[in-house]
Design a protein around this motif. Structure first.
Motif, PDB file in Angstrom:
ATOM      1  N   CYS A  35      10.298 -17.031  40.098  1.00  0.00           N
ATOM      2  CA  CYS A  35      10.590 -17.703  38.822  1.00  0.00           C
ATOM      3  C   CYS A  35      11.591 -16.878  38.001  1.00  0.00           C
ATOM      4  O   CYS A  35      11.536 -15.654  37.986  1.00  0.00           O
ATOM      5  CB  CYS A  35       9.290 -17.864  38.039  1.00  0.00           C
ATOM      6  SG  CYS A  35       9.547 -18.499  36.367  1.00  0.00           S
ATOM      7  N   CYS A  65       4.656 -21.102  30.061  1.00  0.00           N
ATOM      8  CA  CYS A  65       4.393 -19.990  30.979  1.00  0.00           C
ATOM      9  C   CYS A  65       4.666 -18.651  30.317  1.00  0.00           C
ATOM     10  O   CYS A  65       4.042 -17.653  30.659  1.00  0.00           O
ATOM     11  CB  CYS A  65       5.230 -20.142  32.243  1.00  0.00           C
ATOM     12  SG  CYS A  65       4.570 -21.402  33.342  1.00  0.00           S
ATOM     13  N   ASN A 227       9.974 -23.132  40.586  1.00  0.00           N
ATOM     14  CA  ASN A 227       9.720 -23.451  41.991  1.00  0.00           C
ATOM     15  C   ASN A 227       8.343 -24.089  42.194  1.00  0.00           C
ATOM     16  O   ASN A 227       8.198 -25.002  43.003  1.00  0.00           O
ATOM     17  CB  ASN A 227       9.912 -22.222  42.891  1.00  0.00           C
ATOM     18  CG  ASN A 227       9.395 -20.943  42.284  1.00  0.00           C
ATOM     19  OD1 ASN A 227       9.953 -20.449  41.321  1.00  0.00           O
ATOM     20  ND2 ASN A 227       8.331 -20.429  42.842  1.00  0.00           N
TER      21      ASN A 227
HETATM   22  S1  SF4 Z   1       5.007 -22.610  36.818  1.00  0.00           S
HETATM   23 FE1  SF4 Z   1       7.256 -22.613  36.950  1.00  0.00          FE
HETATM   24  S2  SF4 Z   1       7.993 -21.750  34.996  1.00  0.00           S
HETATM   25 FE2  SF4 Z   1       5.828 -21.227  35.227  1.00  0.00          FE
HETATM   26  S3  SF4 Z   1       5.805 -19.198  36.173  1.00  0.00           S
HETATM   27 FE3  SF4 Z   1       5.627 -20.702  37.825  1.00  0.00          FE
HETATM   28  S4  SF4 Z   1       7.735 -21.062  38.498  1.00  0.00           S
HETATM   29 FE4  SF4 Z   1       7.842 -20.074  36.486  1.00  0.00          FE
END
Ligand code: SF4
Ligand SMILES: Cc1ncc(C[n+]2csc(CCOP(=O)(O)OP(=O)(O)O)c2C)c(N)n1
Length: 263
Positions: A35, A65, A227
């Motif tokens: 990410c 996040c 992702n």
């Molecule tokens: S859900 Fe998506 S934005 Fe959140 S940490 Fe995982 S990859 Fe990153």
């Protein structure tokens, strides 16, 4: 490994090419592997370190996040409820004009829940930095459609792809706020390659330095992947981002020193 070379010969000071940024805490990041949030955190803290402003910086964390950004960034931080980071940052900057204030927000937080706070803080020309991670989706809550979800893009609430007839058009919030006289610097960057990381870091540096000019908001969008939400491997997600997100959200400066440079 040859018999004569041991691990101590390899892990040595002179072989060090990459080390942890001092202003990131020792806490393990909660982000999915691959990410972009982790890299965006790192370069933000590298800039604070390089400018020597750790004790004079206050960040505002969002929902999403990056809700736990205050656990990872080793500067003073304030948590702001749903989308209210620009309002909280306004208060912090007005109370402590000598401090470097920044918000760190995702697109669900900034461009949906907090659209009003974003637009009004930008329109008022508050003198702080906004770092906006656009991954086209609500990552934390399961990959729902966001205002930034592309036409035809699948999400958990648009499983057949975003239908603009039914769900409306994506919101290019960055172009929109660039039109407001209260914004001083507006740029769109990415962090998926070393070259892009360098450019994004330069942009964040400028955004922090601009606070000394007291001219208004500096806004750095970082187009990133999700992702997990996109249900792809990190490599496929980055490729998908390049092929699909960048044509719709082109990288580069939009407004510099108060002047639109790219419409
Ligand atoms: S859900 Fe998506 S934005 Fe959140 S940490 Fe995982 S990859 Fe990153
Ligand atoms: C008004 C409101 N609706 C819904 C939520 C639930 N919520 C918390 S985090 C979040 C997702 C935020 O996503 P985004 O800002 O895109 O960040 P990401 O997780 O992708 O980094 C949502 C919808 C909320 N907090 N407030």
């Amino acid at each position: 490994m040859s018999e004569n070379i041991g691990i101590k010969d390899i892990i040595s000071e002179e072989n060090l090419v990459y080390s942890k940024t001092k202003l990131m805490t020792d806490k393990t990041l909660s982000y999915c592997p691959g990410c972009g949030h982790g890299t965006a955190h790192r370069i933000t803290m590298e800039i604070v370190e390089e400018l020597g402003i750790q004790a004079d910086t206050v960040g505002v964390a969002p929902v999403g996040c990056s809700v736990l950004a205050y656990e990872f960034m080793n500067v003073d931080m304030q948590q702001a409820a749903h989308g209210r980071a620009p309002a909280v940052a306004t208060a912090l900057k007005r109370l402590m004009p000598e401090k470097y204030i920044f918000t760190y927000q995702g697109d669900g937080d900034l461009a949906a829940i907090g659209t009003a706070e974003t637009i009004h803080a930008c329109n008022r020309g508050e003198n702080f930095t906004i770092i906006f991670v656009n991954n086209g989706i609500y990552g934390m809550t399961g990959g729902q459609m966001a205002p930034t979800t592309l036409p035809g893009m699948k999400s958990s609430t648009s499983p057949f792809g975003r239908d603009v007839e039914l769900m409306g058009n994506p919101l290019k919030i960055t172009e929109l706020i660039a039109q407001l006289p209260g914004t001083h610097y507006v740029t769109r960057q990415a962090v998926h390659t070393p070259g892009n990381v360098r450019k994004a870091k330069k942009a964040i540096r400028k955004a922090f330095e601009n606070q000394t000019l007291n001219k208004g908001i500096s806004f750095v969008e970082i187009v990133s992947n999700c992702n997990s939400g996109w249900k792809m491997t990190p490599l496929d997600a980055n490729k998908w981002m390049v092929d699909n997100m960048f044509p719709f959200y082109p990288l580069g400066d939009i407004k510099v020193d108060g002047e639109i440079v790219n419409k």
